[in-house]
Design a protein around this motif. Structure first.
Motif, PDB file in Angstrom:
ATOM      1  N   THR A 131     -11.029  -4.488  -4.658  1.00 15.32           N
ATOM      2  CA  THR A 131     -10.502  -3.184  -5.082  1.00 15.32           C
ATOM      3  C   THR A 131     -11.484  -2.470  -6.004  1.00 15.32           C
ATOM      4  OG1 THR A 131      -8.220  -3.986  -4.903  1.00 15.32           O
ATOM      5  CG2 THR A 131      -8.588  -2.020  -6.245  1.00 15.32           C
ATOM      6  N   MET A 134      -6.372   4.686  -0.739  1.00 14.35           N
ATOM      7  CA  MET A 134      -6.281   3.295  -1.178  1.00 14.35           C
ATOM      8  C   MET A 134      -4.978   2.662  -0.682  1.00 14.35           C
ATOM      9  SD  MET A 134      -9.107   3.021  -3.077  1.00 14.35           S
ATOM     10  CE  MET A 134      -8.855   1.557  -4.086  1.00 14.35           C
ATOM     11  N   CYS A 194      -7.591   9.665  -6.175  1.00 13.31           N
ATOM     12  CA  CYS A 194      -7.094   8.677  -5.214  1.00 13.31           C
ATOM     13  C   CYS A 194      -5.716   9.037  -4.684  1.00 13.31           C
ATOM     14  CB  CYS A 194      -7.009   7.298  -5.866  1.00 13.31           C
ATOM     15  SG  CYS A 194      -8.575   6.604  -6.406  1.00 13.31           S
ATOM     16  N   VAL A 242      -4.516  -2.175  -6.709  1.00 18.19           N
ATOM     17  CA  VAL A 242      -4.720  -0.777  -6.334  1.00 18.19           C
ATOM     18  C   VAL A 242      -3.983   0.152  -7.294  1.00 18.19           C
ATOM     19  CG1 VAL A 242      -4.245   0.954  -4.538  1.00 18.19           C
ATOM     20  CG2 VAL A 242      -5.230  -1.249  -3.903  1.00 18.19           C
TER      21      VAL A 242
END
Length: 402
Positions: free
Chosen positions: A115, A132, A38, A143
């Motif tokens: 999320t 994200m 991410c 997040v």
């Protein structure tokens, strides 16, 4: 009740602080955040734009990309995208039914559910990377539970007063705490010195040097703040390319071609209808900076504004209104909507139009527009449904833009 309506009906009157529920729900879903790398975007302004830019470049280079942003403009499916396609109602239904008992037990907030749903969806889709966008703050934002290795800080300024703090120092601290043990690389826009000091102090705790914006490339974009966003995105992408994390070509072209609704978006031309979600001092000033270069092109300029409560607009709103012949103040009719009369009370003009019904405010301003006029709709994301009623599918990112 549909899953979408059920999610939207979750009581959010009380903000649920902390990451505990997010971690519990992630564990209940077999920790999907561990399956996908991410990049977390943190800041006050520009988070959505930079997220969209990163996503677009990676997709155009044949990578499978998950994108999680907030808030939505028309429907909540917009918040979760895979390769630019919104999550389907079927996928939302599948998630909420599969984990219904866990959700009932854990009692997560709407944002916490969204999320974790995004991370689970990206896992199912076997995304190469997930972009994200942080919703609020950093220290307690769900997040942050995704434990991204790469953090990007956009400009940090005063916003969400009372939730994140009442000073720039308090707000910067909350956002800085997105930096954690899992963080490997940090990039940042150029920040105010007080913000930079706080970010650097937090990064030093984890022995990380922040890479502040140094990119100077020129981009063919509408405004200076969009160019700054593109430069930061370019710096990050170029780093990923140099580190051989991704093989990327024509980065600059794909950055310039990124479409993201509600950011100096021309809904129609001749007459020009422009929508911008500027809703705090920093972003409104950026819009003023842009529109000053355009106002002389029009015979008559109108603006419709509406904001959510807690937005810091007192010091900038009168400067904005100087650019327009007609000013209409309205409301977005959500629970947190700022009252039109409260906005009026901080304004120095005495010819303001107060129309609390946003649908009527739009209709009244749009009906008499001439080809060489402009109407700006500025403020809350929650204008989205009313604008979409008038201009069908105007927020479709795959639709041709003006």
């Amino acid at each position: 009740m549909s899953s979408n309506n059920s999610l939207l009906s979750i009581d959010s009157k009380i903000i649920k602080y902390g990451l505990e529920r997010t971690f519990q729900l992630l564990e209940a879903c077999d920790n999907p955040h561990l399956a996908t790398e991410c990049i977390q975007i943190v800041g006050t302004n520009g988070k959505g734009s930079i997220s969209a830019m990163l996503s677009n470049v990676l997709i155009k280079n044949k990578y499978d990309v998950g994108l999680y942003t907030s808030p939505h403009l028309v429907d909540l499916n917009e918040r979760i995208r895979f390769n630019d396609q919104k999550i389907s109602n079927t996928s939302i239904d599948s998630f909420t039914k599969k984990f219904k008992s866990k959700i009932t037990k854990i009692q997560p907030s709407f944002f916490e559910i969204m999320t974790v749903m995004a991370l689970e969806y990206f896992k199912q889709k076997k995304a190469n990377i997930a972009i994200m966008e942080t919703g609020l703050g950093g220290r307690l934002d769900s997040v942050t539970a995704a434990k991204a290795k790469i953090l990007i800080f956009t400009p940090i300024d005063i916003d969400h007063i009372g939730l994140l703090g009442n000073t720039i120092e308090e707000i910067a601290y909350e956002k800085s705490c997105a930096i954690q043990g899992s963080t490997k690389y940090i990039f940042s826009s150029n920040q105010k010195q007080v913000v930079k000091t706080i970010l650097d102090r937090r990064a030093k705790k984890f022995k990380i040097d922040i890479k502040y914006l140094s990119e100077k490339s020129y981009f063919k974009l509408n405004s200076r703040h969009q160019i700054s966003n593109a430069r930061l995105a370019y710096q990050v992408l170029n780093f990923l390319r140099e580190k051989n994390f991704f093989k990327l070509k024509t980065i600059k072209m794909h950055l310039e071609q990124t479409k993201w609704p509600g950011r100096i978006q021309y809904i129609s031309k001749s007459p020009d209808v422009i929508f911008d979600v500027a809703h705090n001092q920093h972003s409104i000033l950026a819009f003023i900076d842009y529109f000053k270069t355009k106002v002389s092109l029009y015979k008559n300029c109108k603006i419709i504004v509406g904001f959510e409560s807690g937005k810091e607009i007192n010091k900038i709103i009168n400067q904005l209104f100087l650019l327009f012949d007609t000013v209409t103040i309205t409301e977005t009719k959500i629970r947190k909507s700022m009252k039109a009369n409260d906005i009026k009370d901080i304004c120095s003009r005495n010819d303001l139009i107060i129309e609390s019904n946003p649908r009527k405010a739009l209709n009244d301003n749009l009906k008499d527009l001439k080809p060489n006029d402009a109407c700006v709709i500025l403020g809350s994301h929650y204008f989205g449904p009313y604008i979409n009623e008038k201009f069908k599918n105007c927020f479709d990112i795959n639709k041709k833009r003006y």
